[in-house]
Design a protein around this motif. Structure first.
Motif, mmCIF file in Angstrom:
data_model
loop_
_atom_site.group_PDB
_atom_site.id
_atom_site.type_symbol
_atom_site.label_atom_id
_atom_site.label_comp_id
_atom_site.label_asym_id
_atom_site.label_seq_id
_atom_site.Cartn_x
_atom_site.Cartn_y
_atom_site.Cartn_z
ATOM 1 N N VAL A 418 10.099 17.939 -15.487
ATOM 2 C CA VAL A 418 11.124 17.671 -16.502
ATOM 3 C C VAL A 418 12.119 16.613 -16.050
ATOM 4 O O VAL A 418 12.778 15.994 -16.885
ATOM 5 N N ASP A 419 12.237 16.381 -14.737
ATOM 6 C CA ASP A 419 13.163 15.361 -14.250
ATOM 7 C C ASP A 419 12.486 14.026 -13.944
ATOM 8 O O ASP A 419 13.148 12.997 -13.839
ATOM 9 N N ALA A 420 11.176 14.040 -13.781
ATOM 10 C CA ALA A 420 10.386 12.800 -13.690
ATOM 11 C C ALA A 420 9.189 12.975 -14.624
ATOM 12 O O ALA A 420 8.038 13.024 -14.195
ATOM 13 N N PRO A 421 9.455 13.060 -15.930
ATOM 14 C CA PRO A 421 8.431 13.503 -16.875
ATOM 15 C C PRO A 421 7.478 12.397 -17.311
ATOM 16 O O PRO A 421 7.800 11.212 -17.254
ATOM 17 N N THR A 422 6.308 12.818 -17.756
ATOM 18 C CA THR A 422 5.378 11.917 -18.449
ATOM 19 C C THR A 422 5.073 12.440 -19.855
ATOM 20 O O THR A 422 4.262 11.851 -20.560
ATOM 21 N N PHE A 465 9.270 11.334 -8.741
ATOM 22 C CA PHE A 465 8.666 12.659 -8.762
ATOM 23 C C PHE A 465 8.891 13.365 -7.432
ATOM 24 O O PHE A 465 9.320 14.530 -7.382
ATOM 25 N N ASP A 466 8.601 12.681 -6.335
ATOM 26 C CA ASP A 466 8.715 13.302 -5.019
ATOM 27 C C ASP A 466 10.163 13.645 -4.680
ATOM 28 O O ASP A 466 10.432 14.657 -4.002
ATOM 29 N N GLN A 471 13.862 18.243 -3.909
ATOM 30 C CA GLN A 471 15.078 18.971 -4.265
ATOM 31 C C GLN A 471 14.747 20.394 -4.712
ATOM 32 O O GLN A 471 15.450 21.347 -4.350
ATOM 33 N N ALA A 472 13.679 20.565 -5.476
ATOM 34 C CA ALA A 472 13.278 21.903 -5.918
ATOM 35 C C ALA A 472 12.859 22.771 -4.733
ATOM 36 O O ALA A 472 13.137 23.975 -4.702
ATOM 37 N N ALA A 491 -0.208 12.365 -8.576
ATOM 38 C CA ALA A 491 -0.869 11.071 -8.394
ATOM 39 C C ALA A 491 -2.154 10.984 -9.208
ATOM 40 O O ALA A 491 -2.468 9.939 -9.789
ATOM 41 N N ALA A 492 -2.889 12.086 -9.280
ATOM 42 C CA ALA A 492 -4.167 12.080 -9.997
ATOM 43 C C ALA A 492 -3.997 12.003 -11.503
ATOM 44 O O ALA A 492 -4.835 11.414 -12.200
ATOM 45 N N ASN A 493 -2.907 12.576 -12.019
ATOM 46 C CA ASN A 493 -2.773 12.707 -13.470
ATOM 47 C C ASN A 493 -1.749 11.762 -14.085
ATOM 48 O O ASN A 493 -1.391 11.921 -15.257
#
Length: 497
Positions: A418-422, A465-466, A471-472, A491-493
């Motif tokens: 949700v913080d680095a969403p696609t 994303f990382d 942080q999570a 990375a795959a998706n």
């Protein structure tokens, strides 16, 4: 002086009677018999070899006399319920045990799941979501056929369903369930079987947790509020994806059913005996046509943690398509495609692709691990912010989630999805088939939106994303052990490769 002695004797006698009466309400050890050796337990534990992972699967029949309960007074929203025995009835049900082969691998914790019967068949959603953590941490797992639908059949979302006695009459024909009002004591007696009944073979459980998801979580809310003060069997409770209400034990019906009564929102009792971890998706919070957990929200305390997950649905891709194949070592090129959004479910076409966000699975494992550490070592789990809700104009209104600029919910446990969403991930907004209102939605962003969010392309995306993932993990909401897999999945998706 003699009168004083008589008074003292009366007080002692009263205390003795009181303690004796309390003991009479505590759970009893059921009769335990191994299930027939031929054949396998009827329970979906996955299409992978548990033996190769160092685990043994066994099934036992437990039987005896079960007690039902009734409340003293009406069910109140504060959950401070007082129950008393109501009736007794004979019962015979089953438990399925998954335990480490080698004693040195056993962590000392057994997770006992109230099997879910919403689909008309015994299912273990907590096993599906969290078996990876159970297996790698060395827990034992025990699934309990606590409700009548799972044994005898009855009304369910899945239509006629597949109860045990229909699935395998030869194996399960002797089982007898007197009704869901007795399910609470059946759960208590199953816990006693784990603690004292040698169903773990040579293993001895030091800590026994009760778990339940969805309908089971609703019933377990009743168990914690009304039955646990009497039974005192479990060392902690994992209540996963409950809604707002909880039935009185004498009705044993979901709120909205023909025999249900009580407030739309029922809190956990104010004086909890043992730790309780509650995990909530967006669907659960708003309700999606059922009583929403928003009406049962309460502050955390020294024995309660509530974690709310943005971008999650009640059930999702992992539950339906991945958990049954996920042995912890499947190649990423086999697992990653299963996460792709789909609108097909059990032969029904959904109005939109169902929720494909991985965070529910990973946070669920962290929640179970946190409860285990809380019970075993006194390590209190982190507090989590709650999902942001709109204000309501009147008491009868249902609030809405507050969304960010990308269409995802604000607040709650922040994860990279949700913080680095696609995609926009939601816990509601879908229809189709009997489960459409529970599966949420996935709305992938188009190329223009992705370019705006990640002008540097895939590398830019993975960097953001990382950072969110780290942080999570630091916050205690995702387990460090899952970091490499999560990065590889991202990375795959990533859309476009």
């Amino acid at each position: 002086m003699f009168e004083g002695k008589n008074k003292l004797a009366a007080i002692v006698a009263g205390l003795t009677l009181g303690l004796s009466g309390f003991g009479a309400l505590a759970a009893t050890l059921p009769t335990i018999q191994p299930a027939p050796a031929a054949g396998a337990p009827f329970l979906g534990l996955g299409a992978f070899d548990l033996g190769a992972l160092g685990y043994v699967v066994e099934e036992y029949f437990i039987s005896g006399t079960a007690t039902s309960y009734k409340l003293k007074g009406e069910p109140t929203a504060d959950g401070a319920w007082t129950a008393e025995p109501a009736a007794t009835a004979p019962y015979a049900t089953r438990i399925v045990v998954v335990r480490p082969k080698e004693p040195k691998r056993f962590s000392g914790t057994a997770a006992v799941e109230w099997l879910n019967v919403t689909g008309g068949v015994d299912a273990g959603p907590d096993w599906t979501y969290s078996h990876r953590e159970m297996l790698r941490s060395g827990m034992a797992y025990v699934g309990v056929s606590a409700q009548k639908v799972g044994v005898e059949g009855g009304q369910s979302l899945g239509g006629a369903g597949m109860p045990l006695k229909k699935a395998n009459p030869a194996r399960y024909g002797t089982l007898v369930h007197p009704g869901d009002a007795f399910s609470f004591d059946i759960l208590s007696q199953a816990g006693e079987a784990v603690k004292r009944g040698k169903v773990l073979g040579s293993l001895s459980a030091k800590h026994v947790l009760a778990t339940g998801e969805s309908q089971s979580a609703v019933f377990m809310t009743t168990y914690v509020d009304a039955i646990d003060p009497l039974a005192r069997v479990y060392d902690g409770f994992y209540i996963h994806s409950r809604f707002g209400g909880a039935p009185a034990p004498e009705t044993a019906a979901m709120r909205g059913g023909p025999n249900a009564k009580g407030p739309a929102g029922v809190l956990m009792r104010p004086n909890l005996r043992v730790p309780v971890m509650t995990l909530i998706s967006e669907t659960d919070l708003i309700g999606s046509g059922l009583s929403g957990f928003w009406a049962a929200q309460q502050p955390d305390n020294d024995k309660l943690r509530i974690w709310e997950m943005p971008g999650t649905s009640h059930v999702d891709n992992y539950m339906f398509f991945i958990g049954g194949f996920d042995n912890g070592s499947a190649p990423m090129d086999k697992i990653a495609p299963l996460w792709k959004p789909t609108d097909a479910l059990f032969g029904a076409k959904m109005a939109k692709p169902i929720n494909a966000g991985p965070q529910h699975h990973y946070v669920a494992m962290a929640a179970l691990s946190a409860l285990d550490s809380w019970v075993r070592a006194g390590k209190v789990p982190p507090k989590a912010p709650r999902l942001d809700l709109t204000a309501t104009a009147s008491p009868g209104d249902t609030p809405k989630l507050v969304l960010d600029a990308n269409g995802n919910a604000k607040g709650g446990i922040r994860t990279p999805w949700v913080d680095a969403p696609t995609a926009r991930l939601s816990g509601f907004g879908n229809t189709g088939g009997p489960f459409g209102f529970l599966v949420g939605t996935t709305e992938p962003y188009d190329a223009a939106a992705l370019a705006r969010l990640y002008p540097g392309g895939k590398a830019d995306y993975l960097r953001k994303f990382d950072a969110s993932l780290a942080q999570a993990i630091r916050g205690g909401f995702i387990l460090k052990a899952d970091e490499p897999e999560i990065h590889a999945l991202a990375a795959a998706n990533y859309p476009g490769g």
